[in-house]
Design an enzyme around this catalytic site. Structure first.
Site, PDB file in Angstrom:
ATOM      1  N   ARG A  40       0.805  -1.215   0.000  1.00  9.88           N
ATOM      2  CA  ARG A  40       0.000   0.000   0.000  1.00  9.88           C
ATOM      3  C   ARG A  40       0.845   1.275   0.000  1.00  9.88           C
ATOM      4  O   ARG A  40       0.309   2.355   0.029  1.00  9.88           O
ATOM      5  CB  ARG A  40      -0.949  -0.010   1.203  1.00  9.88           C
ATOM      6  N   LYS A 148       3.452 -17.105   9.245  1.00 10.30           N
ATOM      7  CA  LYS A 148       2.795 -17.236  10.525  1.00 10.30           C
ATOM      8  C   LYS A 148       2.435 -15.847  11.075  1.00 10.30           C
ATOM      9  O   LYS A 148       3.037 -14.874  10.604  1.00 10.30           O
ATOM     10  CB  LYS A 148       3.677 -18.011  11.504  1.00 10.30           C
ATOM     11  N   ASP A 177       7.157 -22.092   7.946  1.00 11.95           N
ATOM     12  CA  ASP A 177       7.601 -22.118   9.335  1.00 11.95           C
ATOM     13  C   ASP A 177       9.115 -22.076   9.218  1.00 11.95           C
ATOM     14  O   ASP A 177       9.729 -23.067   8.807  1.00 11.95           O
ATOM     15  CB  ASP A 177       7.152 -23.402  10.038  1.00 11.95           C
ATOM     16  N   HIS A 178       9.709 -20.930   9.505  1.00 12.28           N
ATOM     17  CA  HIS A 178      11.115 -20.792   9.120  1.00 12.28           C
ATOM     18  C   HIS A 178      12.032 -21.768   9.858  1.00 12.28           C
ATOM     19  O   HIS A 178      13.136 -22.037   9.410  1.00 12.28           O
ATOM     20  CB  HIS A 178      11.594 -19.336   9.226  1.00 12.28           C
ATOM     21  N   LYS A 182      15.625 -24.457   8.620  1.00 14.29           N
ATOM     22  CA  LYS A 182      16.960 -24.518   9.226  1.00 14.29           C
ATOM     23  C   LYS A 182      17.569 -25.892   8.953  1.00 14.29           C
ATOM     24  O   LYS A 182      16.933 -26.920   9.202  1.00 14.29           O
ATOM     25  CB  LYS A 182      16.868 -24.280  10.747  1.00 14.29           C
ATOM     26  N   GLU A 216      15.940 -17.163  23.909  1.00 11.32           N
ATOM     27  CA  GLU A 216      16.418 -15.973  23.189  1.00 11.32           C
ATOM     28  C   GLU A 216      16.901 -14.979  24.218  1.00 11.32           C
ATOM     29  O   GLU A 216      16.284 -14.848  25.282  1.00 11.32           O
ATOM     30  CB  GLU A 216      15.285 -15.335  22.401  1.00 11.32           C
ATOM     31  N   ASP A 235       3.498 -17.614  19.754  1.00 12.09           N
ATOM     32  CA  ASP A 235       4.579 -17.069  18.920  1.00 12.09           C
ATOM     33  C   ASP A 235       5.602 -18.146  18.540  1.00 12.09           C
ATOM     34  O   ASP A 235       6.109 -18.156  17.425  1.00 12.09           O
ATOM     35  CB  ASP A 235       5.269 -15.922  19.682  1.00 12.09           C
ATOM     36  N   HIS A 240       6.982 -23.362  15.750  1.00 17.22           N
ATOM     37  CA  HIS A 240       8.368 -23.831  15.629  1.00 17.22           C
ATOM     38  C   HIS A 240       8.669 -25.031  16.538  1.00 17.22           C
ATOM     39  O   HIS A 240       9.257 -26.013  16.115  1.00 17.22           O
ATOM     40  CB  HIS A 240       9.346 -22.710  15.969  1.00 17.22           C
ATOM     41  N   LYS A 341      11.929 -15.539  26.144  1.00 17.74           N
ATOM     42  CA  LYS A 341      12.730 -14.368  25.786  1.00 17.74           C
ATOM     43  C   LYS A 341      13.483 -13.912  27.030  1.00 17.74           C
ATOM     44  O   LYS A 341      13.095 -14.232  28.157  1.00 17.74           O
ATOM     45  CB  LYS A 341      11.808 -13.243  25.310  1.00 17.74           C
TER      46      LYS A 341
END
Ligand code: BG6
Length: 503
Positions: A40, A148, A177-178, A182, A216, A235, A240, A341
């Site tokens: 946009r 996702k 799904d990254h 991997k 993380e 998340d 994952h 996290k």
């Protein structure tokens, strides 16, 4: 032709274009490949090229020292179309642009539509594409890649699946799904099914428990608004981590074809024992949230102070779940999975804890700690570590633990593709092995839904605080009843637990 919706957004510049650039550099892209960004924002082709290539901070390092012609050839294959104010509009102009580019660049009506937009407009885009006949595969392939989150709950995932399937066949839909992109996640399959030394032990007779950690060190960064409505379970865990779980749990497929592997993964996810009653849920789940602290001399915000986060939020930034798998292979083997996290380090690993030898002839006062472990390091310092007992030189039979390790970094001559590189290339080739199928996503939600519901509506459900930079709330080890504690891994594969970077 790759048509990216939401092309002016962060994902395109940060992940997609760098992945495409790498594929270009490695000569993996088809000769006639082009990209059309659609969004946009009002951008010209040139402005788009500048934004995502020439002036992109994400490509800067990679472009250093590269011949101008080489970079321009790539950049000149990118185009941009302004969709106007709305994604729900007439796509006639877009259709015409696609068709013109198709004629000019001989892309032979082979289109991939990549939806890098908020999920609530996926269906709208699919509907408008279909209205232009852009789902029609009578000439060329038409594929739809969606990012996702795929649904917010079981009900919304089902309705999204149904919505998309009105316009695209399941075989045309690629749910990304990254983690599946991997190398080390894919290597779970190879470790299990190409070695005769692991698979015979891969069951309740030899495995004591399975532990998966995804940590993380970062907080929610600039995504507080999104994250506060999502939380760690939605998340990371639903997608994952359950993907990783399915690769550990699944039965051997009869071959490596996409549907054979995906059938087994669905079966695996369906065999996770769903926890429904509050007593079980309270005993087997822990939710936590980071509070402010000082890390390496710097003050770090607590979650509730992050931008976009409700100051009274109970959203989890730490989730630890214990569960069982109801099938022959895994009966009574507990799985412990956590994601969080603001942990001391960034690390994802799977630890298979083997049982003690059935009959222990060497007396040792720390036998449990010296049991065999197989550690599969997904990131960083990717590799595999086996811990096994060796004799301490000298009199008698004292047992010590030794490491047998393999590091991916030793395979120097191989270019290890980044997740998005691999996944985009697979989608171009129509290989859906590393994409999640509708029933897979739904099976994962089926397991996660009651936990989310309990955390939201259950009585006296606590959110435990933990200081940013430590391994979760102080009761985190309660879940691992009788097994001492989580293996809190260090940044390096062979680091022994206990590593911590707070000061
Ligand atoms: C994303 C999550 O899917 O995965 C993020 O939305 C998370 O919150 C990220 O940070 C982690 O990915 P990786 O590849 O860095 O482990």
């Amino acid at each position: 032709m790759l048509i990216i919706f939401g092309a002016s957004g962060d994902l395109t510049a940060r992940k997609l274009i760098p992945a495409l650039y790498n594929l270009y550099q490695e000569e993996h892209l088809p000769e006639n490949f082009i990209v059309l960004g659609a969004s946009r924002s009002d951008l010209t082709d040139k402005e788009f090229r500048n934004k995502v290539v020439h002036e992109s901070k994400y490509l800067k390092e990679r472009l250093k020292g590269k011949a101008e012609d080489f970079v321009n050839f790539f950049a000149d294959r990118l185009f941009y179309e302004d969709l106007g104010k709305e994604y729900d509009s007439n796509y006639e102009r877009l259709g015409k642009r696609i068709s013109d580019l198709n004629t000019k660049f001989h892309t032979e009506n082979n289109y991939i539509f990549y939806l890098s937009t908020p999920p609530r407009i996926y269906e709208v885009i699919a509907k408008n594409l279909s209205a232009q006949g852009l789902n029609d595969e009578s000439e060329g392939s038409k594929r739809l890649i969606v990012e996702k989150p795929f649904g917010y709950s079981l009900a919304t995932a089902k309705s999204l699946n149904k919505g998309l399937q009105q316009y695209f066949k399941e075989s045309q839909i690629f749910r990304i799904d990254h983690y599946l992109g991997k190398e080390t996640v894919q290597n779970l399959l190879v470790t299990r099914f190409s070695n005769s030394i692991f698979e015979p032990l891969w069951n309740r007779n030899y495995i004591h428990h399975v532990e998966i950690t995804n940590a993380e060190s970062v907080g929610v960064e600039k995504r507080g608004g999104y994250y506060d409505k999502s939380g760690a379970l939605r998340d990371m865990f639903q997608n994952h981590l359950l993907q990783i779980v399915s690769l550990i749990v699944m039965e051997p497929p009869i071959g490596a074809a996409a549907e054979e592997i995906r059938n087994e993964k669905v079966k695996a996810l369906k065999s996770l024992r769903i926890m429904n009653d509050p007593v079980t849920l309270s005993k087997n789940t822990i939710r936590g949230q980071y509070v402010s602290s000082v890390i390496n001399g710097e003050k770090v915000k607590g979650y509730r102070e992050e931008e976009g986060v409700d100051p009274d939020s109970t959203t989890e930034t730490y989730a630890a779940i214990k569960f069982f798998v109801d099938n022959w292979r895994w009966k009574d083997v507990p799985f412990y999975v956590r994601t969080a996290k603001r942990m001391p380090t960034k690390v994802t690993e799977v630890v298979i804890h083997f049982k003690s030898p059935h009959h222990n002839i060497f007396k040792d006062n720390d036998v449990a700690n010296k049991d065999n472990k197989l550690i599969i390091r997904i990131q960083p310092d990717e590799g595999i570590l086996i811990k096994f007992g060796v004799k301490v030189p000298g009199q008698g039979f004292k047992v010590e633990r030794a490491n047998l390790d393999f590091y991916y970094s030793n395979l120097v001559e191989t270019h290890v593709m980044e997740a998005y590189e691999r996944l985009l290339l697979d989608a171009m080739q129509g290989d859906a092995t590393l994409y999640a199928r509708a029933d897979e996503v739904e099976a994962a939600w089926e397991f996660v839904d009651p936990i989310i519901d309990y955390w939201k509506n259950g009585k006296e459900v606590s959110t435990y605080g933990y200081s940013a930079g430590v391994w979760g709330p102080s009761n985190a080890d309660d879940l691992i009843d009788g097994l001492s504690m989580w293996r809190n891994p260090g940044a390096n594969l062979a680091d022994d637990p206990g590593f911590c970077v707070i000061s």
